[in-house]
Write a protein that holds these residues in place. Structure first.
Motif, PDB file in Angstrom:
ATOM      1  N   TYR A 147       0.763  -1.101   0.026  1.00 45.55           N
ATOM      2  CA  TYR A 147       0.099   0.012  -0.037  1.00 45.55           C
ATOM      3  C   TYR A 147       0.939   1.207  -0.107  1.00 45.55           C
ATOM      4  CZ  TYR A 147      -4.061  -2.937   0.444  1.00 45.55           C
ATOM      5  OH  TYR A 147      -5.187  -3.943   0.179  1.00 45.55           O
ATOM      6  N   GLN A 148       0.588   1.997  -0.940  1.00 47.27           N
ATOM      7  CA  GLN A 148       1.668   3.156  -1.025  1.00 47.27           C
ATOM      8  C   GLN A 148       1.591   4.172   0.050  1.00 47.27           C
ATOM      9  OE1 GLN A 148       0.564   6.491  -4.289  1.00 47.27           O
ATOM     10  NE2 GLN A 148       1.673   4.925  -5.478  1.00 47.27           N
ATOM     11  N   ASP A 149       0.415   4.543   0.522  1.00 49.87           N
ATOM     12  CA  ASP A 149       0.376   5.613   1.450  1.00 49.87           C
ATOM     13  C   ASP A 149       0.632   5.154   3.005  1.00 49.87           C
ATOM     14  OD1 ASP A 149      -0.314   7.488  -0.539  1.00 49.87           O
ATOM     15  OD2 ASP A 149      -2.212   6.901  -0.451  1.00 49.87           O
ATOM     16  N   TYR A 150       0.714   3.970   3.356  1.00 47.09           N
ATOM     17  CA  TYR A 150       1.068   3.592   4.689  1.00 47.09           C
ATOM     18  C   TYR A 150       2.511   4.032   5.070  1.00 47.09           C
ATOM     19  CZ  TYR A 150       0.563   1.500   9.189  1.00 47.09           C
ATOM     20  OH  TYR A 150       0.405   1.321  10.617  1.00 47.09           O
ATOM     21  N   ALA A 236      -2.559  -5.996  10.628  1.00 46.68           N
ATOM     22  CA  ALA A 236      -3.247  -5.598   9.399  1.00 46.68           C
ATOM     23  C   ALA A 236      -4.374  -4.876   9.918  1.00 46.68           C
ATOM     24  CB  ALA A 236      -3.544  -6.709   8.678  1.00 46.68           C
ATOM     25  N   ILE A 237      -5.154  -5.542  10.996  1.00 51.89           N
ATOM     26  CA  ILE A 237      -6.232  -4.489  11.594  1.00 51.89           C
ATOM     27  C   ILE A 237      -6.119  -3.201  11.911  1.00 51.89           C
ATOM     28  CG2 ILE A 237      -8.154  -4.573  13.304  1.00 51.89           C
ATOM     29  CD1 ILE A 237      -8.229  -7.606  13.099  1.00 51.89           C
ATOM     30  N   TYR A 238      -4.861  -3.143  12.923  1.00 58.00           N
ATOM     31  CA  TYR A 238      -4.519  -1.604  13.170  1.00 58.00           C
ATOM     32  C   TYR A 238      -4.073  -0.935  12.119  1.00 58.00           C
ATOM     33  CZ  TYR A 238      -4.510  -2.879  18.385  1.00 58.00           C
ATOM     34  OH  TYR A 238      -5.096  -3.376  19.656  1.00 58.00           O
ATOM     35  N   LYS A 242      -5.551   2.682  10.796  1.00 55.45           N
ATOM     36  CA  LYS A 242      -5.129   4.018  10.754  1.00 55.45           C
ATOM     37  C   LYS A 242      -5.240   4.659   9.377  1.00 55.45           C
ATOM     38  CE  LYS A 242      -2.744   4.071  14.575  1.00 55.45           C
ATOM     39  NZ  LYS A 242      -3.066   5.144  15.977  1.00 55.45           N
ATOM     40  N   LEU A 243      -4.865   3.899   8.380  1.00 55.62           N
ATOM     41  CA  LEU A 243      -4.999   4.341   6.924  1.00 55.62           C
ATOM     42  C   LEU A 243      -6.389   4.643   6.456  1.00 55.62           C
ATOM     43  CD1 LEU A 243      -2.718   4.491   4.684  1.00 55.62           C
ATOM     44  CD2 LEU A 243      -3.452   2.266   4.103  1.00 55.62           C
ATOM     45  N   LEU A 244      -7.248   4.085   6.957  1.00 58.05           N
ATOM     46  CA  LEU A 244      -8.722   4.257   6.429  1.00 58.05           C
ATOM     47  C   LEU A 244      -9.693   5.308   7.396  1.00 58.05           C
ATOM     48  CD1 LEU A 244      -9.459   0.692   5.204  1.00 58.05           C
ATOM     49  CD2 LEU A 244      -9.335   2.773   3.641  1.00 58.05           C
ATOM     50  N   GLY A 245      -9.074   5.329   8.301  1.00 57.71           N
ATOM     51  CA  GLY A 245      -9.950   6.425   9.544  1.00 57.71           C
ATOM     52  C   GLY A 245     -10.702   5.522  10.343  1.00 57.71           C
ATOM     53  N   HIS A 246     -10.378   4.309  10.636  1.00 51.91           N
ATOM     54  CA  HIS A 246     -11.385   3.456  11.675  1.00 51.91           C
ATOM     55  C   HIS A 246     -10.546   3.533  13.039  1.00 51.91           C
ATOM     56  CE1 HIS A 246     -13.965   2.998   8.366  1.00 51.91           C
ATOM     57  NE2 HIS A 246     -12.967   2.194   7.648  1.00 51.91           N
ATOM     58  N   GLN A 247     -11.426   2.881  14.084  1.00 48.15           N
ATOM     59  CA  GLN A 247     -10.698   2.670  15.266  1.00 48.15           C
ATOM     60  C   GLN A 247     -10.582   1.313  15.538  1.00 48.15           C
ATOM     61  OE1 GLN A 247     -11.619   5.442  18.655  1.00 48.15           O
ATOM     62  NE2 GLN A 247     -13.258   6.283  17.272  1.00 48.15           N
ATOM     63  N   ALA A 248      -9.661   0.772  16.113  1.00 51.55           N
ATOM     64  CA  ALA A 248      -9.469  -0.740  16.500  1.00 51.55           C
ATOM     65  C   ALA A 248      -8.731  -0.958  17.690  1.00 51.55           C
ATOM     66  CB  ALA A 248      -8.590  -1.454  15.139  1.00 51.55           C
TER      67      ALA A 248
END
Length: 284
Positions: A147-150, A236-238, A242-248
């Motif tokens: 993934y380019q932006d991580y 991967a979940i964490y 972070k990348l998609l704007g969710h909380q985990a």
């Protein structure tokens, strides 16, 4: 980047549901419990006051209902970060992409994701049949390098990379951390720790059958770098969160202590305690 997605990029089933999860946007709640084993889904949903949705495809089983008046979902991911790649992208698509138009929504929705799983410990002081919450995580599977932006860096990651001795594996590493907000919900866990997510069950976790593992001191070395436990999904979940704007957040039942050679006598009982404990805090 064009807003319109090609049919080959966002693949849907005939009923308009996302391809692997087999879900429509209305099938999922804003709070989602993620479990690995499909058989664990009904073990969780039996505590719901009601269940309105039961859907599955392959290893991905989802039940959505209400608990103490709040809507909640539980979903199985199967094993490994390659499955998390599917789960996280399709969950995000359900809430942040207009599936019919195949366009990104202008208003972003953030899901709260709670991984409820099992793990092994590399710290000899961690007792089995107890709950461990992951604060920092290192992925040894390499997934986020596609993934380019991580990019993620903190003190834990910098210290880990500086001392990590396995040069062949080092380029694959990536890091992330919990949602601090969700961490507060589980602050009374017996253990909080740093987790390593492995790309396999045998040599990556130091097991040897007919094939030799990289290093018979691998787990001990990781413990020396601050790792408390290991499993196969959290990095991967964490990172996707972070990348998609969710909380985990991940809460694992420690069923083995590899450094002491111990395995839970009755992990089904401690699994039940884990479910009770997490559900009490997810909906309060």
């Amino acid at each position: 980047m064009l807003n319109k997605l090609a049919a080959s990029e966002l693949v849907l089933n005939e009923d308009g549901s996302v391809y692997h999860l087999n879900l429509l946007p209305e099938d999922i709640a804003d709070k989602v419990i993620l479990v690995g084993d499909p058989d664990r889904v009904p073990k969780v949903s039996k505590y719901f006051d009601s269940v309105e949705i039961k859907k599955n495809k392959r290893e991905f089983y989802t039940h959505t209902g209400t608990l103490r008046g709040e809507r909640i979902s539980v979903m199985s991911t199967g094993i490994g970060t390659e499955n998390i790649d599917i789960v996280m992208n399709e969950l995000d698509a359900l809430v942040n992409i207009d599936l019919q138009k195949k366009e990104f929504k202008t208003e972003h929705k953030s899901l709260k994701l709670f991984r409820m799983g099992t793990c092994g410990s590399v710290n000899p002081d961690v007792q089995v049949d107890n709950m461990l919450v992951t604060q920092n995580v290192v992925g040894l599977d390499g997934l986020m390098n596609f993934y380019q932006d991580y990019h993620f860096e903190n003190e834990f990651s910098k210290n880990f990379l500086e001392k990590f001795p396995y040069e062949k594996i080092k380029p694959m590493l990536y890091f992330s951390e919990w949602s601090e907000e969700l961490g507060e919900v589980f602050k009374d866990a017996k253990y909080h720790g740093n987790t390593a997510t492995f790309p396999g069950f045998y040599a990556p976790q130091g097991r040897e059958l007919r094939l030799k593992a990289l290093d018979d001191k691998f787990l001990e070395t990781l413990n020396g770098l601050g790792i408390t436990n290991f499993e196969m999904e959290t990095s991967a979940i964490y990172a996707f969160s972070k990348l998609l704007g969710h909380q985990a957040i991940t809460v694992n039942n420690v069923i083995a202590n590899r450094r002491r050679g111990e395995f839970s006598v009755d992990h089904h009982q401690s699994e039940k305690r884990l479910i009770d404990w997490v559900l009490e805090r997810v909906i309060n």
